[in-house]
Write an enzyme that holds these catalytic residues in place. Structure first.
Site, short mmCIF file in Angstrom:
data_model
loop_
_atom_site.label_atom_id
_atom_site.label_comp_id
_atom_site.label_asym_id
_atom_site.label_seq_id
_atom_site.Cartn_x
_atom_site.Cartn_y
_atom_site.Cartn_z
N HIS A 1 18.31 -5.26 -32.51
CA HIS A 1 17.29 -5.92 -33.45
C HIS A 1 15.76 -5.99 -32.71
O HIS A 1 15.62 -6.23 -31.68
CB HIS A 1 17.52 -7.39 -33.35
CG HIS A 1 19.07 -7.57 -34.06
ND1 HIS A 1 19.77 -8.63 -33.52
CD2 HIS A 1 19.69 -7.27 -35.08
CE1 HIS A 1 21.22 -8.54 -34.16
NE2 HIS A 1 20.86 -7.72 -35.40
N THR A 2 15.12 -4.96 -33.22
CA THR A 2 13.64 -4.75 -32.82
C THR A 2 12.91 -6.16 -33.44
O THR A 2 12.57 -6.29 -34.73
CB THR A 2 13.22 -3.41 -33.33
OG1 THR A 2 13.94 -2.30 -32.63
CG2 THR A 2 11.68 -3.57 -32.85
N THR B 1 27.79 4.88 -31.18
CA THR B 1 26.54 4.67 -30.38
C THR B 1 26.88 4.97 -28.99
O THR B 1 25.98 5.30 -27.86
CB THR B 1 25.89 3.22 -30.39
OG1 THR B 1 27.15 2.36 -29.84
CG2 THR B 1 25.63 2.86 -31.95
N LYS C 1 40.99 -4.86 -25.27
CA LYS C 1 41.46 -6.27 -25.74
C LYS C 1 42.77 -6.17 -26.66
O LYS C 1 43.57 -7.05 -26.48
CB LYS C 1 40.01 -6.85 -26.53
CG LYS C 1 40.33 -8.42 -27.21
CD LYS C 1 39.08 -8.61 -27.88
CE LYS C 1 39.27 -10.10 -28.60
NZ LYS C 1 38.06 -10.55 -29.42
N THR D 1 17.53 0.96 -33.88
CA THR D 1 17.01 0.24 -32.80
C THR D 1 17.97 0.66 -31.18
O THR D 1 17.36 1.03 -30.13
CB THR D 1 16.97 -1.35 -32.83
OG1 THR D 1 16.33 -1.62 -33.94
CG2 THR D 1 16.48 -1.70 -31.73
#
Length: 447
Positions: free
Chosen positions: A82-83, A171, A182, A340
């Site tokens: 989040h930019t 990413t 998990k 971002t």
């Protein structure tokens, strides 16, 4: 009054601030009026739908209510960015810390559904405090959240290399491998940092598993020892942040506190309902609230979906309304569509009503907040994908799970043209909002 909100705190502004200035004013008015209409203890949740990953999910929304607000992160990890710009124009790129940290009245909670890379987490905190943002006592981490190690990031990269020409387009932040740890029950949780006498043994199991799976993964006792030295320090530093967030959040709810929820990615990247396997590794749909925080589903009230006036996504996978060439590039530049987290250019296309309808069905939206309309202001015409047809001409009732079908669908489009010469901006806003929010039935897409 409690708000369960997928947007962010009033002090924040998206990287798209230049093009969204007028729209942000509208959002503030909308949320302010909406907040006044909610009953006590009603929980309001906002979700980003379709492929809209990062940019507008960090747009500010002014609730304009007094007192402390609790902002909670429910899922994902540092794969979502989040930019944000504050009122002084300072730029903040956040990945794990909830963006509400920029609101000094907010207490931020990283829930149990998040996977946390501690080096990155501490780097964000250091960057925030260097810019004058105090995190002490305002940032809490669930003791049930799973730790993401550097080895998970290495495994993520090795996995992508292994896929060769069928890349998922991750990413490479290690999110999938951490959720895999998990799921197979050998993951390490934040609470395990309080038991360093058994921590090395658990970490060694993760290293051995990775070495057994990937021939290029380097493993040695010395590497594990070196990692342990770091985590002794991390454990000491993280201790003041660790809380039983299930108890903490539910107590806040019982006391009538206002709660805002933040997620990452979008419904069409949901691991269960998205374009699998080209998806994220968690549930950014409505169910992620309950599993990522321990909040009971009967505490959710109005659910408002957040959608761009067009679509975007990063990574691979079928994308029926995608625009290519100059059209796609023009939309990307107008909307500032670069990720971002990775800086990758986002793929852009027309608004897909079929996918939006599917997201409505999954999440049970009671309203939709349509954003970034002004990005389309310079266009002579705008298309909306309103129906899918197979190559044989058959109409599809819903968004297909079979990607071989999705890759070949023909999209029936409705074309919106400029009606008046005195303002594309005005016409598109009025046309979209009145026709497609008030009159167009998203639950019964007409082909």
């Amino acid at each position: 009054m409690i708000h369960l909100n997928y947007a962010h705190t009033w002090a924040c502004m998206s990287e798209t601030s230049a093009s969204d200035a007028r729209s942000i004013f509208e959002y503030r008015v909308y949320f302010k009026s909406l907040s006044q209409s909610l009953s006590v203890r009603n929980v309001l949740s906002f979700f980003l739908v379709y492929f809209n990953l990062c940019t507008l999910s960090s747009t500010c929304c002014e609730v304009n209510l007094p007192g402390i607000i609790y902002l909670l992160r429910i899922q994902g990890g540092a794969n979502a960015g989040h930019t944000i710009y504050n009122n002084e124009g300072q730029k903040f790129a956040l990945h794990l810390v909830p963006s509400g940290i920029l609101n000094e009245k907010a207490v931020c909670v990283v829930g149990n559904g998040v996977v946390i890379h501690l080096p990155g987490f501490f780097k964000e905190i250091d960057n925030l405090e260097a810019k004058g943002v105090n995190c002490t006592g305002r940032l809490l981490v669930s003791d049930r959240a799973h730790l993401l190690f550097n080895l998970h990031q290495e495994v993520d990269g090795l996995r992508e290399v292994e896929l060769a020409g069928q890349l998922i387009g991750t990413t490479k932040r290690g999110i999938g491998p951490c959720y895999a740890s998990k799921a197979i029950r050998n993951g390490i949780r934040v609470g395990d940092l309080r038991h360093m006498d058994t921590f090395r043994e658990k970490l060694d199991v993760l290293y051995r598993d990775a070495a057994a799976r990937f021939k290029d993964f380097e493993y040695s006792a010395a590497l594990v020892d070196a990692e342990m030295e770091k985590y002794y320090k991390y454990a000491e530093r993280l201790e003041p942040y660790i809380v039983d967030t299930v108890d903490y959040v539910n107590n806040a709810y019982a006391e009538g506190k206002r709660i805002l929820i933040e997620g990452g990615q979008a419904t069409m990247l949901d691991i269960d309902f998205g374009t699998y396997p080209f998806v994220t590794s968690s549930n950014p749909s409505v169910g992620g609230i309950c599993t990522g925080l321990g909040i009971a589903p009967n505490r959710l009230g109005d659910i408002v979906g957040v959608a761009k006036a067009y679509t975007s996504r990063v990574g691979s996978g079928p994308y029926p309304t995608e625009l290519f060439g100059d059209e796609g590039e023009e939309l990307r530049k107008a909307g500032f569509e670069w990720g971002t987290t990775t800086g990758r250019p986002r793929r852009c296309g027309w608004l897909d009503i079929v996918a939006l309808n599917f997201a409505c069905t999954i999440n049970g939206f009671t309203a939709i907040n349509l954003t970034k309309l002004d990005v389309l202001s310079g266009l002579a015409e705008v298309k909306l994908g309103v129906a899918y047809r197979t190559s044989s001409g058959e109409s599809l009732r819903s968004f297909p799970s079979d990607l071989s079908i999705l890759e070949q669908v023909e999209v029936s489009c409705l074309i919106l043209k400029l009606l008046f010469s005195f303002g594309v901006y005005f016409v598109y806003h009025v046309y979209f909002l009145t026709f497609y929010i008030l009159n167009f039935n998203l639950y019964q897409v007409v082909s």
